[in-house]
Design an enzyme around this catalytic site. Sequence first.
Site, PDB file in Angstrom:
ATOM      1  N   GLY A   2      -6.478  -8.012   1.175  1.00  0.00           N
ATOM      2  CA  GLY A   2      -7.795  -7.408   1.356  1.00  0.00           C
ATOM      3  C   GLY A   2      -8.828  -7.871   0.345  1.00  0.00           C
ATOM      4  N   GLY A  10      -6.898  -7.378   7.909  1.00  0.00           N
ATOM      5  CA  GLY A  10      -8.280  -7.306   8.393  1.00  0.00           C
ATOM      6  C   GLY A  10      -8.596  -8.183   9.601  1.00  0.00           C
ATOM      7  CD  GLU A  21      -2.627  -1.740   2.182  1.00  0.00           C
ATOM      8  OE1 GLU A  21      -2.387  -1.266   3.308  1.00  0.00           O
ATOM      9  OE2 GLU A  21      -3.299  -2.777   2.020  1.00  0.00           O
TER      10      GLU A  21
END
Length: 255
Positions: free
Chosen positions: A170, A232, A96
């Site tokens: 994700g 997550g 990211e």
Amino acid sequence: MRIPFVSGNWKMNTMVTEAEKLILEMLDGLDRIEGVEKVLCPPFVSLVAVNMMLRDSSIKLGAQNMYFETKGAYTGEVSPLMLSELCEFVILGHSERRWYFGETDEIVNKKVKAALSNKLKPILCVGERLAENEAGKTKEVVNRQVTTALDRVDSVSDLVIAYEPVWAIGTGKAASGEQAAATIQFIRDVLAKLWDKSIAQDLRILYGGSVTSANIAEFISHPEIDGALVGGASLKAEEFVSIVEQTAKIKGRIR
Ligand code: 13P
């Protein structure tokens, strides 16, 4: 003997009060699990509060990023020196950061060196994007990322590597255990060429990307895979404790 390692990357989630609540929910469950290095990486703004809460526990703290300069006029940045007062670990080169914030392999290399010289242990993330995977370029990409990130690094004994294929992050579409183990073995071969075989053998390499309590066993039952970097699922106390618990059991640390 590589000690299994499980880290929770909370990413840009949790207000300070939520971080404190989450720590309270998982603290006892995590603390009693032995034989696994457990590392939580909350957002910067929660590090001070979480550091205090974890002080008497076996759970360690990590940051999610840092700048490579030690101090100075870099508005908005957080330095390795500042983090060294609060954390033992720092995630570097997460996809990211690479894809949303333009971090190149060269920047990641500067960060790895800065972390190590400030006594922070990097969790170096590498992994290919979907198109690269489909074009059969996984090894080429991972080789470049590892080799450049570790260019002119004196010692890798404090380093942990996380193989996180971008397409698995994700998305709920984790890699298979076999896929992850094969790439991790390849990373170990790259390390053996860069350093030597025994250094490569001692370094822990994790899998990350849609890890849950339902699939963790598939990864850590491979001897090549030393643990997981969990996104997550690390935001749910029961789920994360179960991931660490299963790691301890499968790696033979508890019965
Ligand atoms: P998810 O577990 O949410 O897929 O995220 C993985 C990750 O990026 C950990 O750093």
